[in-house]
Design a protein around this motif. Structure first.
Motif, PDB file in Angstrom:
ATOM      1  N   PHE A   7     -14.006  63.113   4.699  1.00  0.00           N
ATOM      2  CA  PHE A   7     -13.011  63.924   5.385  1.00  0.00           C
ATOM      3  C   PHE A   7     -13.168  63.604   6.856  1.00  0.00           C
ATOM      4  N   GLN A   8     -12.092  63.233   7.538  1.00  0.00           N
ATOM      5  CA  GLN A   8     -12.203  62.794   8.919  1.00  0.00           C
ATOM      6  C   GLN A   8     -11.412  63.692   9.868  1.00  0.00           C
ATOM      7  N   PHE A   9     -12.076  64.039  10.977  1.00  0.00           N
ATOM      8  CA  PHE A   9     -11.416  64.681  12.101  1.00  0.00           C
ATOM      9  C   PHE A   9     -11.421  63.698  13.264  1.00  0.00           C
ATOM     10  N   GLN A  10     -10.334  63.680  14.008  1.00  0.00           N
ATOM     11  CA  GLN A  10     -10.304  62.886  15.229  1.00  0.00           C
ATOM     12  C   GLN A  10     -10.499  63.802  16.421  1.00  0.00           C
ATOM     13  N   VAL A  11     -11.202  63.277  17.419  1.00  0.00           N
ATOM     14  CA  VAL A  11     -11.492  64.028  18.634  1.00  0.00           C
ATOM     15  C   VAL A  11     -11.153  63.156  19.839  1.00  0.00           C
ATOM     16  N   ALA A  12     -10.596  63.764  20.866  1.00  0.00           N
ATOM     17  CA  ALA A  12     -10.188  63.017  22.056  1.00  0.00           C
ATOM     18  C   ALA A  12     -11.390  62.576  22.890  1.00  0.00           C
ATOM     19  N   ASP A  13     -12.468  63.337  22.869  1.00  0.00           N
ATOM     20  CA  ASP A  13     -13.691  63.016  23.616  1.00  0.00           C
ATOM     21  C   ASP A  13     -14.812  62.835  22.599  1.00  0.00           C
ATOM     22  N   PHE A  14     -15.114  61.586  22.265  1.00  0.00           N
ATOM     23  CA  PHE A  14     -16.045  61.302  21.185  1.00  0.00           C
ATOM     24  C   PHE A  14     -17.451  61.840  21.459  1.00  0.00           C
ATOM     25  N   LYS A  15     -17.965  61.616  22.633  1.00  0.00           N
ATOM     26  CA  LYS A  15     -19.331  62.074  22.951  1.00  0.00           C
ATOM     27  C   LYS A  15     -19.423  63.599  22.790  1.00  0.00           C
ATOM     28  N   SER A  16     -18.461  64.311  23.341  1.00  0.00           N
ATOM     29  CA  SER A  16     -18.439  65.774  23.189  1.00  0.00           C
ATOM     30  C   SER A  16     -18.248  66.168  21.731  1.00  0.00           C
ATOM     31  N   GLY A  17     -17.450  65.405  20.999  1.00  0.00           N
ATOM     32  CA  GLY A  17     -17.230  65.688  19.586  1.00  0.00           C
ATOM     33  C   GLY A  17     -18.509  65.561  18.773  1.00  0.00           C
ATOM     34  N   VAL A  18     -19.290  64.510  19.023  1.00  0.00           N
ATOM     35  CA  VAL A  18     -20.551  64.339  18.303  1.00  0.00           C
ATOM     36  C   VAL A  18     -21.504  65.479  18.646  1.00  0.00           C
ATOM     37  N   THR A  19     -21.556  65.852  19.915  1.00  0.00           N
ATOM     38  CA  THR A  19     -22.416  66.972  20.321  1.00  0.00           C
ATOM     39  C   THR A  19     -21.962  68.252  19.625  1.00  0.00           C
ATOM     40  N   TRP A  20     -20.674  68.532  19.645  1.00  0.00           N
ATOM     41  CA  TRP A  20     -20.136  69.756  19.057  1.00  0.00           C
ATOM     42  C   TRP A  20     -20.455  69.821  17.568  1.00  0.00           C
ATOM     43  N   TYR A  21     -20.177  68.738  16.843  1.00  0.00           N
ATOM     44  CA  TYR A  21     -20.413  68.741  15.400  1.00  0.00           C
ATOM     45  C   TYR A  21     -21.904  68.701  15.064  1.00  0.00           C
ATOM     46  N   SER A  22     -22.722  68.118  15.906  1.00  0.00           N
ATOM     47  CA  SER A  22     -24.174  68.158  15.698  1.00  0.00           C
ATOM     48  C   SER A  22     -24.692  69.589  15.786  1.00  0.00           C
ATOM     49  N   SER A  56      -4.600  65.381  15.292  1.00  0.00           N
ATOM     50  CA  SER A  56      -3.261  65.710  14.830  1.00  0.00           C
ATOM     51  C   SER A  56      -2.938  67.181  15.019  1.00  0.00           C
ATOM     52  N   GLY A  57      -3.950  67.991  15.302  1.00  0.00           N
ATOM     53  CA  GLY A  57      -3.723  69.427  15.495  1.00  0.00           C
ATOM     54  C   GLY A  57      -3.457  70.114  14.179  1.00  0.00           C
ATOM     55  N   ASN A  58      -4.103  71.203  14.003  1.00  0.00           N
ATOM     56  CA  ASN A  58      -3.963  72.000  12.789  1.00  0.00           C
ATOM     57  C   ASN A  58      -4.314  71.248  11.510  1.00  0.00           C
ATOM     58  N   SER A  59      -5.112  70.169  11.606  1.00  0.00           N
ATOM     59  CA  SER A  59      -5.565  69.554  10.363  1.00  0.00           C
ATOM     60  C   SER A  59      -6.644  70.438   9.764  1.00  0.00           C
ATOM     61  N   GLY A  60      -6.792  70.325   8.477  1.00  0.00           N
ATOM     62  CA  GLY A  60      -7.781  71.154   7.792  1.00  0.00           C
ATOM     63  C   GLY A  60      -7.104  72.400   7.239  1.00  0.00           C
ATOM     64  N   PRO A  61      -7.841  73.413   6.949  1.00  0.00           N
ATOM     65  CA  PRO A  61      -9.231  73.573   7.332  1.00  0.00           C
ATOM     66  C   PRO A  61     -10.189  72.903   6.350  1.00  0.00           C
ATOM     67  N   THR A  99     -11.725  81.130   9.296  1.00  0.00           N
ATOM     68  CA  THR A  99     -11.262  79.859   9.847  1.00  0.00           C
ATOM     69  C   THR A  99     -11.232  79.950  11.365  1.00  0.00           C
ATOM     70  N   PHE A 100     -11.608  78.856  12.010  1.00  0.00           N
ATOM     71  CA  PHE A 100     -11.555  78.736  13.465  1.00  0.00           C
ATOM     72  C   PHE A 100     -11.237  77.276  13.783  1.00  0.00           C
ATOM     73  N   SER A 101     -11.134  76.941  15.043  1.00  0.00           N
ATOM     74  CA  SER A 101     -10.792  75.571  15.436  1.00  0.00           C
ATOM     75  C   SER A 101     -11.849  74.979  16.347  1.00  0.00           C
ATOM     76  N   ASP A 102     -11.997  73.662  16.237  1.00  0.00           N
ATOM     77  CA  ASP A 102     -12.854  72.954  17.189  1.00  0.00           C
ATOM     78  C   ASP A 102     -12.076  72.791  18.497  1.00  0.00           C
ATOM     79  N   PRO A 103     -12.684  72.260  19.544  1.00  0.00           N
ATOM     80  CA  PRO A 103     -11.975  72.137  20.822  1.00  0.00           C
ATOM     81  C   PRO A 103     -10.752  71.221  20.781  1.00  0.00           C
ATOM     82  N   TRP A 104     -10.575  70.434  19.725  1.00  0.00           N
ATOM     83  CA  TRP A 104      -9.464  69.496  19.621  1.00  0.00           C
ATOM     84  C   TRP A 104      -8.378  69.987  18.679  1.00  0.00           C
ATOM     85  N   GLY A 105      -8.530  71.207  18.178  1.00  0.00           N
ATOM     86  CA  GLY A 105      -7.505  71.801  17.324  1.00  0.00           C
ATOM     87  C   GLY A 105      -7.701  71.576  15.842  1.00  0.00           C
TER      88      GLY A 105
END
Length: 130
Positions: A7-22, A56-61, A99-105
């Motif tokens: 299952f893949q999410f895309q993030v606009a800021d990869f470094k921040s995305g890895v930190t957030w998901y870690s 893409s916004g609103n993907s998931g949850p 349900t909630f959202s990550d910083p990229w929606g």
């Protein structure tokens, strides 16, 4: 026959995305194939991928089973400053969820089995397939 999934999410800021998901997953990625791509194996054969790109916004949850939905919600509010979110339930559904959202929606959530016996059976099943 399906034997694995990603299952893949895309993030606009990869470094921040890895930190957030870690922080979300309480561990660093299991696999980083190249710049802009990281994966966590959540369960045997079940991978969450984070990729640099245009969300893409609103993907998931994507909902993750947890031991205590209340504790995880409190951790998300504390760790990420996410706005406090409600936990849902319905009499005919054996879980409660939120349900909630990550910083990229991208939409993420948690669920918890209401019946402690059923919850323990699911945990035991997971331990057997490790």
């Amino acid at each position: 026959m399906v034997y694995e999934m990603t299952f893949q999410f895309q993030v606009a800021d990869f470094k921040s995305g890895v930190t957030w998901y870690s922080i979300l997953l309480n561990r660093k990625p299991d696999f980083t194939a190249h710049d802009g791509f990281a994966e966590w194996e959540l369960l045997p054969g079940c991978w969450l991928q984070i990729a640099h790109g245009h969300p893409s916004g609103n993907s998931g949850p994507l909902r993750l089973g947890v031991f205590s939905i209340e504790e995880e919600r409190d951790r998300m509010v504390k760790e990420f400053g996410i706005e406090f979110f409600d936990i849902q339930s319905r009499e005919e559904v054996p879980v409660k969820w939120a349900t909630f959202s990550d910083p990229w929606g991208n939409r993420i959530g948690f669920f918890e089995y209401i019946d402690e016996g059923e919850k323990q059976n699911k945990i035991n099943d997971r331990e057997r397939i490790k």
